[in-house]
Enzyme design. Structure first.
Site, mmCIF file in Angstrom:
data_model
loop_
_atom_site.group_PDB
_atom_site.id
_atom_site.type_symbol
_atom_site.label_atom_id
_atom_site.label_comp_id
_atom_site.label_asym_id
_atom_site.label_seq_id
_atom_site.Cartn_x
_atom_site.Cartn_y
_atom_site.Cartn_z
ATOM 1 N N ASP A 1 21.042 15.728 85.537
ATOM 2 C CA ASP A 1 19.994 14.817 85.105
ATOM 3 C C ASP A 1 20.378 14.281 83.748
ATOM 4 O O ASP A 1 20.555 15.042 82.805
ATOM 5 C CB ASP A 1 18.663 15.581 85.009
ATOM 6 N N GLU B 1 22.154 11.028 89.219
ATOM 7 C CA GLU B 1 21.109 10.060 89.522
ATOM 8 C C GLU B 1 21.718 8.680 89.476
ATOM 9 O O GLU B 1 22.466 8.367 88.559
ATOM 10 C CB GLU B 1 20.028 10.061 88.453
ATOM 11 N N CYS C 1 7.986 19.186 91.611
ATOM 12 C CA CYS C 1 8.251 20.604 91.370
ATOM 13 C C CYS C 1 9.359 21.048 92.316
ATOM 14 O O CYS C 1 9.233 20.890 93.534
ATOM 15 C CB CYS C 1 6.977 21.414 91.608
ATOM 16 N N CYS D 1 8.193 24.084 94.936
ATOM 17 C CA CYS D 1 7.132 23.842 95.930
ATOM 18 C C CYS D 1 7.062 22.398 96.430
ATOM 19 O O CYS D 1 6.388 22.121 97.415
ATOM 20 C CB CYS D 1 5.765 24.300 95.396
ATOM 21 N N ASP E 1 14.168 18.683 82.321
ATOM 22 C CA ASP E 1 15.391 18.023 82.776
ATOM 23 C C ASP E 1 16.166 18.886 83.772
ATOM 24 O O ASP E 1 16.831 18.376 84.668
ATOM 25 C CB ASP E 1 16.289 17.673 81.581
ATOM 26 N N CYS F 1 1.665 25.015 91.745
ATOM 27 C CA CYS F 1 2.064 26.421 91.874
ATOM 28 C C CYS F 1 2.282 27.123 90.528
ATOM 29 O O CYS F 1 2.506 28.324 90.484
ATOM 30 C CB CYS F 1 3.326 26.548 92.732
ATOM 31 N N CYS G 1 4.214 23.028 86.860
ATOM 32 C CA CYS G 1 3.657 22.505 88.109
ATOM 33 C C CYS G 1 2.143 22.672 88.145
ATOM 34 O O CYS G 1 1.625 23.773 87.917
ATOM 35 C CB CYS G 1 4.299 23.200 89.306
#
Ligand SMILES: [Zn+2]
Length: 242
Positions: A44, A128, A195, A198, A224, A217, A214
């Site tokens: 990232d 990315e 997240c 999850c 990052d 969860c 999150c």
């Protein structure tokens, strides 16, 4: 949760070898297979640090010190006051270009070192796919994080652009030729607000530049690094679909 491994790579990507040999145009030796064929990493190009990986590594450095920043501002102001064609103006311009050259060299050095470290360790590097237009648009609240902290995001976007992710991608592709690494680019939409364990997507989970919590969860992580883990999963999916 276990990060999907590229261990099944033999079966899903039989075209690996062809892909790599196409890049071998300068006679430099590219290994047919990476030394660690099952390894993969997501990267990232973040905002809290210059680059964060799915392994939890953070790569960062200061490209321009506060002092250099101040000096550049002073030189630019001076330049704007000096008479066109004058010797003084030429001297100021030369000083300015020495300064920006130094910053550029630092950035290129950082990109090359980080790219080499990642490619030496990994058979697959997932980046990315970023483009300037999308990032500028997200500052106005149309893409990744609708409308939150607009001014702050505009600043962040400039910072990301300044960190030269395009140069980083090229450095990865260059390093990959010596290690036999495959560099994949994936769509980064929502990687920063999803997240990883999850799968919940919520912009509010990104508490700050650096921290992710999150809302569903309760999973907490470096923001990052969480994004880099989503990037890796996405690369796995995209390599499965060919
Ligand atoms: Zn969660």
């Amino acid at each position: 949760m276990r990060t999907p491994s590229f261990g099944a790579g033999r079966a899903v990507a039989p075209h690996d070898v062809v892909y790599v040999s196409l890049l071998c145009e300068d006679g430099e030796h590219t290994p047919a297979e990476h030394a660690a064929p099952d390894s993969a990493v997501g990267v990232d190009r973040g905002v809290a640090v210059a680059a964060a990986t799915s392994d939890g590594d953070l790569f960062d450095r200061t490209f321009r010190t506060p002092k250099e920043h101040e000096r550049e501002r002073r030189l630019r102001r001076k330049l704007s006051r000096q008479r066109k064609g004058s010797n003084n103006r030429a001297r100021t311009r030369a000083a300015l270009s020495r300064l920006t050259g130094r910053v550029r060299a630092r950035r290129a050095d950082f990109a090359a070192r980080t790219a080499h470290t990642l490619c030496a360790k990994n058979a697959v590097v997932v980046l990315e796919r970023l483009n300037t237009t999308n990032m500028t648009a997200s500052a106005r609240g149309t893409a990744d994080a609708p409308g939150r902290n607009v001014r702050q995001k505009a600043g962040l976007n400039r910072a990301i652009l300044a960190q030269g992710w395009q140069g980083f991608k090229l450095a990865c592709q260059n390093a990959a030729r010596r290690t036999g690494t495959r560099v994949i680019e994936v769509d980064p939409a929502y990687t920063s607000q999803t997240c990883h364990p999850c799968g919940e997507v919520d912009p509010r989970s990104r508490e700050s530049q650096a921290s992710f919590r999150c809302t569903s969860c309760g999973h907490t992580a470096h923001a990052d690094v969480n994004a880099a883990q989503n990037t890796l999963s996405r690369g796995w999916t995209s390599s499965l679909s060919g």
